[in-house]
Design a protein around this motif. Structure first.
Motif, PDB file in Angstrom:
ATOM      1  N   THR A  34       0.784  -1.280   0.324  1.00 54.85           N
ATOM      2  CA  THR A  34      -0.197   0.313   0.190  1.00 54.85           C
ATOM      3  C   THR A  34       1.051   1.556   0.593  1.00 54.85           C
ATOM      4  OG1 THR A  34      -1.647  -1.393   0.999  1.00 54.85           O
ATOM      5  CG2 THR A  34      -1.848   1.309   1.415  1.00 54.85           C
TER       6      THR A  34
ATOM      7  N   GLN B  61      -7.637  -0.214  -1.022  1.00 54.35           N
ATOM      8  CA  GLN B  61      -7.596  -1.128   0.350  1.00 54.35           C
ATOM      9  C   GLN B  61      -8.828  -1.624   1.247  1.00 54.35           C
ATOM     10  OE1 GLN B  61      -4.437  -1.698   2.266  1.00 54.35           O
ATOM     11  NE2 GLN B  61      -4.718  -4.367   3.434  1.00 54.35           N
TER      12      GLN B  61
ATOM     13  N   ASP C 164      -5.999  -1.312  -4.679  1.00 54.33           N
ATOM     14  CA  ASP C 164      -4.979  -1.628  -3.749  1.00 54.33           C
ATOM     15  C   ASP C 164      -5.911  -3.049  -3.293  1.00 54.33           C
ATOM     16  OD1 ASP C 164      -3.781  -2.947  -1.265  1.00 54.33           O
ATOM     17  OD2 ASP C 164      -3.440  -0.006  -0.679  1.00 54.33           O
ATOM     18  N   GLU C 165      -6.151  -4.610  -3.172  1.00 50.70           N
ATOM     19  CA  GLU C 165      -6.772  -5.269  -2.497  1.00 50.70           C
ATOM     20  C   GLU C 165      -8.466  -4.903  -2.798  1.00 50.70           C
ATOM     21  OE1 GLU C 165      -5.755  -6.748   0.643  1.00 50.70           O
ATOM     22  OE2 GLU C 165      -3.746  -6.068   0.914  1.00 50.70           O
TER      23      GLU C 165
HETATM   24 MG   LIG Z   1      -2.034  -2.875   2.180  1.00 48.94          MG
END
Ligand SMILES: [Mg+2]
Ligand SMILES: Nc1ncnc2c1ncn2[C@@H]1O[C@H](COP(=O)(O)OP(=O)(O)OP(=O)(O)O)[C@@H](O)[C@H]1O
Ligand SMILES: Nc1ncnc2c1ncn2[C@@H]1O[C@H](COP(=O)(O)OP(=O)(O)OP(=O)(O)O)[C@@H](O)[C@H]1O
Ligand SMILES: [Mg+2]
Lengths: 308, 330, 280, 286, 543
Positions: C49, C103, C184-185
């Motif tokens: 991240t 994320q 991000d995820e």
């Molecule tokens: Mg992360």
């Protein structure tokens, strides 16, 4: 509680915490130690209305009482009122908040009703009514009144915390392990609320000291004691300001404010413990600036780059 | 029980309990109100038996009815909107006294509370936005303001601004020397504002710190929320991020507190009103307590309770407006 | 797929100025080609991240970009030195050229304003010449693109399911036709069925619109399935970067090998899983 | 509590019969009933593992919580050793003695305020497994069972001083402490880092074998479900839609939902397929 | 403030000094103690009547001067005569007086004012009008009630008041009809105003406009006074000289001490009093232990006056003090004497420095009304002085309600309070109301109206002497009776005298003239006192 957890919880050297602790500890020490060294705060044998000087650090009142001695004695009583009331309030808010939140069901409904009523009925008038109902108001009694009438707000917060904590896995895990309800509340839930409880306690203490001063101003303070509130009340009754005796009127107010300020600062630090988001951001910004990154901390990000 | 009913039940039960307490509390006060009243009258010389009888009638406790009967009568009168007659301000009906005081209290304390809230929230949001800069350094000083005993501050203000420098008037809700009661004119409005300045300032100064601190902390917490980072990543203008993304979310928790404090406007100012001889409700209440004026006490307590409940109710609604999440769930 | 670079990062190092300092990203260099999906894998806390934020200059204190260069190669042919951009230039650069899906995408939507206003926010800021009606049309079009009913425009975040929120975020990320999208995820919090749907959506959009994707996750099997190339990160460093096929078949770095072994295959071998007690 | 009351290593089974759980949910002013679990039945035998798989919200955790008596079933019964389970008093304590649970999030399930030692002492004490001077060695032994050596060192630690994997081991040790015969593991590794998941699963497998535990393994990861368990139950919206020996269910799925689930599971060997599918689809449309 | 109940009972003064100044339309601003919100009420029979009514609108037959031994000033009546045994009183009313609604004032109005249900006193048998004479007949000798009849009963218009149903419930707040020098103009929550009555029988007042304010805190009033915004007020100000000097001569000041301040002791164990103070020796010792000079210096900032233990007002009532009685009570604390008294009575000093008898320590609780700063301060000083003399006394404060309740019911040990000073130059009223066994009730029973004997003192000799004094108008006979009373009360000390409390009046001398002065104290000057304030108002003029 072991050191590790404590250290982890304490924000690394915070200016606010230090200042707060210095003020609060200072005033507390003043309350504990000073009365041994000052003259009898009830001795009228000094000349009246002396301005501050070598003999009387903060002058004398219209009756010749030494203001400094009165402040020291008042600090004792005011702190006693504050701490007692704070303790009572916190215990009650634990009972009404945490128990209600954790146990739920009818217990919750009942406790919540009481809490709501206490919330809706304004505390100040009730304090006045109760204070005027009780003819002999000792210091402790006033503290009890303030404590008993001042817990509802805290209970609401604690209840919602307890509501969220009761669904935590570790509470479930304790249940599965076979722990008893009271033990779960005391051993599993309460420690996690400690910072919050501490914050609420500090808040309750300040509030009680302020309320005591207010009651004293209305003539409903403790009967036979010297508190910062009663000193203010005397000063007001003796027209201290119009007679130019600022040394009589100003210091008690300043002490109350200072003490409250110190407590708030500690509270602030505790807030930062409870809420890690508060802890990191502002200090981080300072640290980065120290480290040489020219970062302005807001949405308009400056280049974060530092000379490679 | 549906949620809706539950909410209603909450208000109803709380109201019932509070009103009943209002009935009970004055009855618990020390002293027989009749003899206290008579003692006061005797200050002005002897009184005739007829006068004594009428005092008994006025005070309502003829002594033969049971407390429960009194309680039922009390509710009966409440439903008829009859709050009784004040004894200390005889023969003014309690409703008139409250009606006369309420606008002043709401006007001064209400407006000051709103101003304090707006300033506190505004400064707090700004301080949170600029967290870690010099702005944060001034934050601790606001805790000092917050902890000032406000009657102390008020007396100090009067001494400095009114007595020593003569900038503001010493007493009253308006110029009591030149107006014979409220009237509709610009001069009067100006006078009202001038007279409200000092008490208002006291309230604002001593309460702005609390809002500021709370808001600043919420703001700092909100700024680390993902949606704020997203807003920044979206390249939105800082103003927009500040207002719509950060502040609007951060202010929500303060609203409930604001609601409660609005409710307490009615009672929260009693000391202030005494210092400034301001024609408000809080002082009416202390007088009532001090003089065993049952009807007036019950009346003021009732109004306060209603105000708090109403404020909570309104905040329920406002929260729904600002926070869509609560629209369905309250 | 071209081999023309759209984003190059050279020797990027990022430090969290805490006590002691955390060197979250150490000397990372990376090139993203136009239109590719670059997977970024690695265990929790390895700096994925942080790196993504660094690429878009979103770092907040205590994070500091210690050194390195990030260059964006625009379609028009100009190169943009992201690190040197002024405040205002950076603001206009963001989202227009590089957009992100975060994320915590579940929490990336402002809870108090409607989806519509959040979409409009982007358009109003970056496309001020657009008329209100055009914006509405564009917003509806975007939602349709990601498979969400445009009727949901006036919903609030809490009224949408997790999968829908994620799609809305993707729609928002697409709003300005960015050339790079950092994800991000984006699917971690979702269940597999929903996740699959979204991945399919991303693949389709990538095919249609041709943007490049940096896809961050610790779910290596997932990456292997969808990425063109994969970078494996370990403690702030990229330890291996190769075509997905190569990573799967011939992992070089021991860490990559270990990661691969951690996943028993659904249909095939147990990998490193031992269940000697099995009695079936 | 004496050993005679507790059939340690008993041979009885944990039987779940027609479990139903309804929740009331509120939306706006309305309240409605949500059936989270519908008529679920299975039998957990010592030494066997049953995997409960299904997408998010299918009711897996609710089943687990009912078995752990954290939730009361709306209808249906749970039998241990042939008898309906008790909900109060000593009988409940005996039940807890036999049936324990491992939670999903190892950070959340350990109280940040207490040491690892405390977490393990409590169940040992409550269930009378060890007392007084025996406590400490028992704790250390437990820790070493779950590969946290040396036990003394770990007993003194607090949850935040350990990695996720280590924490989950502590949670497992705690569940084992009373001498449980049945373990409900609700997604025990889904919150853990990829690289350490396997370690924890391997540990669980080993303990199961050594202690002859009956394990209910709840997961949405079909791959581990297949390799870890003897039987797989697939849940969909509260219902068990498919059940059978694990390889059977995975390799030869019958129900549509199982198939969907299998198709959705990431499978590295299929790499590039998704892209190709999408391309084909687009080409087809065009 | 601390002055307790100001009262009416008056003698008067022939001083009829006309003001030297002329008419003025500058509004005279008065604070007479009203608090906001003001509820307009100008019915003299109402509990909450406002100050303007008493004297400004309604007048009495005569106006008595509390401060001097002089005949009363004729107001609505010009002359009165008693019959010898004091059972009949003839009053000649003034000619040519008109009510402010234009109606004539008649003897029937006077009769109505004394005989209507609300006002009729118990002692009055009958009142009849005969031309311009009103004849009062009493049940028994009523010399002692002269002041109440002539000096404190307000005369109201029969043609207005008789039309009202229940007089006690009437606010009379629109154009109240009276004979007084002023007419009500406006009334609001915050203030009410009045204008001069052009047809006033004594001539139109020269100050055209009055404004009575409501003020909630003494501090505010003092601030307003200081800044010249209040023209007439009576209130406690700790440093009056500084205030007067600071005003550069704009503010005038009079201190007229008249009301005794004492310690009520619940003295009579036979009527249920409990506590150490029921022993006369303890009361005497406490009295000796008190340093009144210091109290006056510190608590009353030197403004109070020495008190006579006989309760005769020094200066005014000197002739009533029997031979051999001390004039002023001791001003210095005499701890030694206190000790001697106690030891003679069998008390011994314990190790803690406090006296005790038979193992029972002397402990006393002294309460005062909170906020009455002078009292509170004096109580603190007494605590200190008593302790120095070995008497364990503790001072605390209570609310007015508690104070009132305690003294009405007798549940107290010591209370600091006021004794209502007499309005005529004769201590009889005090003896009768405060020391008479008739004027009290057992502890636990509330005193009735007119009963002021809070200490529950009861002494057959005193009671007999009071009866004797009431039945005569002969000075020597009275003196003989008073000697008996004084001997007993000075010894028994049911009320321990402290000081004669200050009554401080401030007034604007820059814009107005005609105020009472030290030299010409033609009326008792407080702004709250009726009917004297009406007389003063009618005499004021602009400068
Ligand atoms: Mg992360
Ligand atoms: N605000 C911060 N202060 C200090 N250290 C931080 C901060 N944020 C992140 N870190 C540290 O930086 C490192 C990299 O964090 P980062 O969030 O980039 O990891 P990640 O690879 O995205 O992990 P995850 O898979 O859990 O999202 C971690 O070791 C983390 O502890
Ligand atoms: N206390 C509760 N009140 C209301 N509904 C609940 C409650 N607990 C669970 N539910 C609902 O019951 C259903 C089943 O939930 P459960 O947690 O058992 O699912 P799960 O299969 O464990 O999902 P996941 O894989 O996300 O953990 C869900 O729809 C959930 O929203
Ligand atoms: Mg679950």
């Amino acid at each position: 509680m072991a050191k590790g957890a404590l250290r982890q919880l304490l924000p690394s050297r915070s200016g606010k915490l230090t200042t707060g602790l210095v003020i609060v500890i200072g005033i507390t020490l003043f309350a504990i130690i000073a009365p041994f060294f000052t003259q009898n705060p009830r001795s009228s044998q000094n000349p009246a209305m002396l301005p501050p000087g070598a003999d009387h650090l903060l002058g004398t009142t219209s009756l010749g009482y030494d203001v400094f001695a009165q402040l020291a004695e008042g600090a004792r009583s005011s702190l006693l009122v504050g701490v007692t009331a704070g303790a009572i309030a916190i215990v009650l808010s634990i009972i009404f908040g945490i128990v209600a939140g954790y146990v739920g069901g009818w217990t919750d409904a009942g406790l919540r009703l009481v809490t709501n009523i206490m919330l809706v009925i304004p505390a100040i008038p009730l304090q006045i009514v109760v204070a005027s109902y009780l003819q002999k108001r000792s210091l402790v009694l006033v503290a009890v009144i303030l404590g008993v009438l001042g817990w509802a707000g805290g209970a609401v917060v604690l209840r919602s915390m307890a509501l969220s904590l009761r669904t935590r896995d570790y509470v479930s895990a304790a249940k599965v392990a076979g722990e008893k309800t009271w033990r779960i509340i005391l051993v599993e839930i309460m420690p996690n609320l400690l910072p919050l409880l501490a914050a609420q306690f500090l808040f309750a203490v300040i509030l009680a000291i302020l309320n005591e001063a207010g009651l004293s101003y209305l003539g409903l303070g403790p009967n036979n004691s010297i508190t910062w509130g009663t000193i203010l009340n005397d000063a007001q009754g003796g027209s201290a300001l119009t007679r130019g005796a600022w040394w009589w009127f100003v210091p008690p107010g300043v002490l109350i404010a200072l003490f409250g300020c110190g407590m708030s600062l500690i509270n602030f630090a505790i807030d930062e413990i409870i809420n890690p988001k508060l802890r990191s951001a502002p200090q981080a910004a300072k640290r980065v600036r120290k480290a040489g990154g020219d970062v302005v901390v807001n949405a308009e990000q400056e280049p974060e780059k530092v000379n490679a | 029980m549906t949620f809706f009913l539950r909410r209603i039940a909450f208000y109803a039960v709380t109201l019932w309990a509070a009103v009943s307490l209002n009935f009970l509390i004055p009855r618990l006060l020390p002293g027989d109100p009749v003899s206290i009243m008579l003692a006061r009258l005797q200050r002005n010389g002897t009184i005739s038996p007829a006068m004594e009888r009428s005092v008994r009638v006025l005070l309502g406790s003829s002594g033969d009815t049971s407390m429960f009967q009194d309680y039922l009568d009390y509710w009966g009168r409440l439903f008829r909107g009859d709050l009784g007659v004040s004894v200390t301000r005889f023969p003014t009906p309690v409703a008139d006294l409250i009606g006369g005081a309420l606008p002043w209290t709401v006007g001064l304390i209400g407006v000051s509370t709103v101003i304090a809230f707006v300033i506190g929230i505004g400064l707090g949001a700004w301080a949170g936005w600029k967290r870690g800069t010099w702005v944060d350094a001034i934050i601790p000083s606001t805790t000092l303001l917050q902890s000032l005993p406000y009657f102390w501050l008020a007396l100090l203000f009067v001494f400095l601004f009114a007595v020593s420098w003569g900038i503001f008037p010493i007493i009253g809700g308006y110029d009591v020397f030149n107006f014979n009661g409220p009237e509709l004119s610009w001069a009067f409005v100006g006078s009202v504002i001038r007279h409200a300045t000092l008490p208002g300032l006291t309230i604002v100064v001593s309460s702005v710190g609390g809002w500021l601190l709370g808001m600043r902390n919420m703001m700092v917490a909100t700024l680390s929320e993902d949606y704020v980072t997203t807003a920044e990543a979206k390249g939105l203008r800082p103003r927009r991020v500040f207002m719509t993304y950060a502040t609007r979310n951060a202010v929500i928790p303060s609203l409930t507190g604001f609601g409660v404090s609005l409710g307490f406007v009615v009672s929260g100012s009693l000391i202030m009103e005494r210092v400034f001889s301001y024609p408000g409700l809080g002082k009416l209440m202390i007088d009532a307590v001090g003089n065993n004026d049952y009807s007036l006490m019950q009346g003021t307590f009732l109004i306060i309770t209603l105000a708090v409940l109403a404020a909570l109710f309104i905040m329920d609604l406002v929260q729904g407006l600002i926070d869509p999440r609560t629209r369905h769930h309250g | 797929m071209t081999s023309e670079a759209v984003l190059t990062a050279r020797n990027v190092s990022i430090t969290y100025e805490v006590n002691p300092p955390v060197h979250a990203v150490k000397d990372v260099s990376l090139t993203l080609y136009r239109g590719e999906i670059l997977g970024l894998a690695g265990e929790s806390g390895c700096g994925k991240t942080t790196l993504a934020y660094g690429l878009n200059r979103l770092l907040k204190p205590p994070a500091v970009l210690r050194s390195g260069e990030v260059t964006f190669h625009d379609e028009s042919g100009t190169d943009i030195d992201v690190v040197a951009l002024s405040k205002e230039a950076l603001r206009t650069f963001r989202w227009d050229k590089v957009s992100m899906v975060f994320q915590g995408a579940m929490n990336s939507l402002n809870p108090v304003i409607s989806i519509r206003s959040q979409l409009h926010d982007v358009l109003i800021t970056h496309r001020p010449q657009m008329r209100a009606q055009e914006r509405d049309e564009r917003a509806a079009e975007l939602l349709t693109l990601v498979g969400v009913d445009p009727a949901r425009l006036d919903s609030f975040a809490h009224e949408l399911s997790g999968g829908m929120r994620q799609r809305v975020m993707i729609a928002m990320a697409l709003a300005l036709h960015p050339q790079v999208m950092i994800m991000d995820e984006p699917t971690t919090a979702l269940d597999v069925v929903v996740q699959r749907g979204i991945l399919r959506e991303i693949m389709r959009l990538r095919e249609q619109l041709g943007f490049a994707v940096i896809f961050i996750t610790h779910d290596l099997p997932l990456l292997l399935e969808i990425s063109d190339r994969i970078a494996v990160m370990l403690q702030g460093e990229i330890v291996e970067l190769d075509e997905a096929k190569n990573i799967y078949e011939r992992p070089q770095h021991p860490y990559t090998q270990k990661l691969l072994g951690s996943f028993p295959s659904l249909l095939g071998e147990r990998g490193d899983f031992i269940r000697t007690g099995a009695t079936s | 509590m004496s050993a005679s009351q507790v059939p340690v290593g008993g041979t009885g089974v944990l039987e779940v019969k027609n479990l139903v759980k309804d929740f009331t949910v509120r939306s706006g002013w309305k309240r409605s009933k949500l059936r989270a679990v519908n008529e679920v039945s299975f039998t957990l035998e010592p030494g066997k593992t049953i995997a409960l798989v299904g997408e998010s919200g299918s009711g897996k955790s609710t089943v687990a919580r009912m078995i752990a008596q954290l939730e009361t079933p709306t209808t249906g019964e749970i039998h241990l050793d042939g008898r309906a389970i008790a909900r109060h008093g000593d009988a409940l304590a005996r039940y807890r003695h036999a049936v324990q649970m491992v939670f999903q999030d190892p950070f959340a399930s350990l109280n940040p305020y207490h040491t690892v030692g405390h977490h393990l002492e409590r169940p040992l004490k409550i269930h009378g497994v060890a007392k007084g001077d025996d406590l400490e060695p028992a704790v250390h032994a437990l820790l070493e069972r779950v590969n946290l050596t040396p036990g003394e060192v770990f007993a003194a630690k607090r949850p935040h001083e350990m990695s996720g994997g280590q924490r989950q081991r502590v949670a497992i040790a705690r569940a084992l402490a009373p001498g449980a015969r049945f373990l409900v593991a609700d997604e025990p590794v889904s919150m853990l880092d990829v690289s350490i998941r396997l370690g924890v699963l391997n540990l669980l497998a080993r303990l199961q074998r050594e202690e002859n535990l009956g394990v209910l393994y709840i997961t949405h990861d079909l791959a581990t479900a297949r390799h870890f368990s003897d039987e797989i139950l697939v849940m969909y919206r509260g219902n068990v839609v498919e059940r059978g020996p694990s390889d059977e269910v995975i390799l030869n799925p019958q129900h549509d939902y199982t198939k969907t689930l299998l198709a959705a599971a990431p499978e590295p060997s299929r790499h590039g397929k998704l892209r190709d599918e999408v391309r084909a689809e687009l080409a087809g449309n065009a | 403030g601390g002055g307790d109940e100001p009262s009416d009972n008056n003698t008067a003064d022939a001083g009829n000094t006309a003001a030297a100044g002329g008419a003025t339309d500058r509004e005279l601003v008065i604070w007479a103690g009203s608090q906001t919100p003001i509820a307009p009420n100008f019915n003299p029979y109402s509990p909450s009547v406002l100050h303007l009514a008493n004297g400004g609108i309604y007048e009495t037959l005569f106006a008595y001067n509390k401060l001097k031994d002089v005949p009363p000033t004729p107001m609505l009546a010009t002359d009165f005569t008693w019959n010898d045994d004091g059972t009949e009183l003839d009053v000649t009313i003034r000619d040519g007086v008109k009510w402010n609604d234009g109606e004539d004032f008649t003897a029937d109005d006077v009769v109505y004012s004394f005989t209507n249900d609300t006002a009729k006193p118990d002692f009055l048998k009958d009142a009849t009008a005969d031309g311009n004479t009103v004849k009062f007949a009493f049940n028994e000798a009523a010399f002692a009630n002269e002041f109440q009849v002539l000096g404190s009963t307000y005369i109201v218009p029969e043609h207005v008041f008789s039309k009202q149903g229940d007089l006690t419930k009437w606010a009379n707040d629109t154009d109240p009809v009276g004979t007084g020098p002023y007419l009500l103009a406006t009334a609001s929550d915050a203030a009410y105003t009045a204008t001069a009555n052009p047809d006033y029988w004594g001539g139109e007042p020269k100050v055209e406009k009055l404004r009575y304010l409501g003020i909630d805190a003494n501090q505010s009033a003092e601030d307003l006074l200081r800044s010249g915004q209040i023209d007439w007020t009576t209130m406690f100000v700790p440093e009056p000289d500084a205030l007067v000097d600071g005003s550069g001569g704009a503010i005038g000041y009079l201190n007229t001490p008249i009301d005794p301040t004492v310690l009520y002791t619940c003295a009579n164990a036979d009527l249920g009093c409990t506590g150490s103070q029921t022993d006369v020796a303890v009361r005497q010792a406490l009295s000796a232990a008190i340093g009144r000079g210091e109290l006056n210096e510190k608590a009353w900032v030197g403004l109070a006056k020495e008190i006579s233990p006989t309760f005769a007002l020094l200066g005014r009532d000197d002739k009533w003090i029997a031979d051999g009685m001390p004039k002023a009570i001791d001003q210095e604390a005499d701890a030694a004497k206190a000790g001697e008294i106690l030891e003679a009575a069998g008390y011994t000093k314990g190790a803690d420095g406090f006296y005790a008898k038979d193992g029972k320590p002397v402990t006393l609780t002294l309460t005062s009304v909170d906020g009455w700063t002078d009292y509170n301060n004096a109580a603190k000083l007494i605590e200190e002085q008593a302790k120095a003399a070995g008497i364990n006394l503790s001072a605390s404060t209570v609310s007015w309600n508690e104070f009132s309740d305690a003294r009405q019911s007798g549940n107290f040990e010591l209370i600091m309070g006021g004794v209502v000073g007499t309005s005529i130059a004769d201590p009889f009223q005090i003896y009768h109301d405060w020391f008479g066994g008739e004027s009290t009730q057992p502890v636990g029973t509330q005193l009735e109206s007119g009963e002021w004997n809070f200490s529950r003192y009861s002494n057959a000799d005193v009671d007999a002497a009071i009866l004797a004094a009431a039945a005569t108008n002969d000075e020597d006979a009275k003196k003989a009776a008073y000697a008996t009373i004084q001997e007993n009360i000075v010894r028994d000390l049911p009320y321990i005298p402290l000081v004669v409390n200050a009554t401080q009046t401030f007034f604007n001398t820059k814009d107005y003239t005609g105020w009472p002065t030290e030299d010409d104290m033609f009326m008792f000057p407080p702004s709250w006192q009726g009917p004297s304030s009406g007389v003063i108002l009618s005499k004021l003029a602009g400068k």
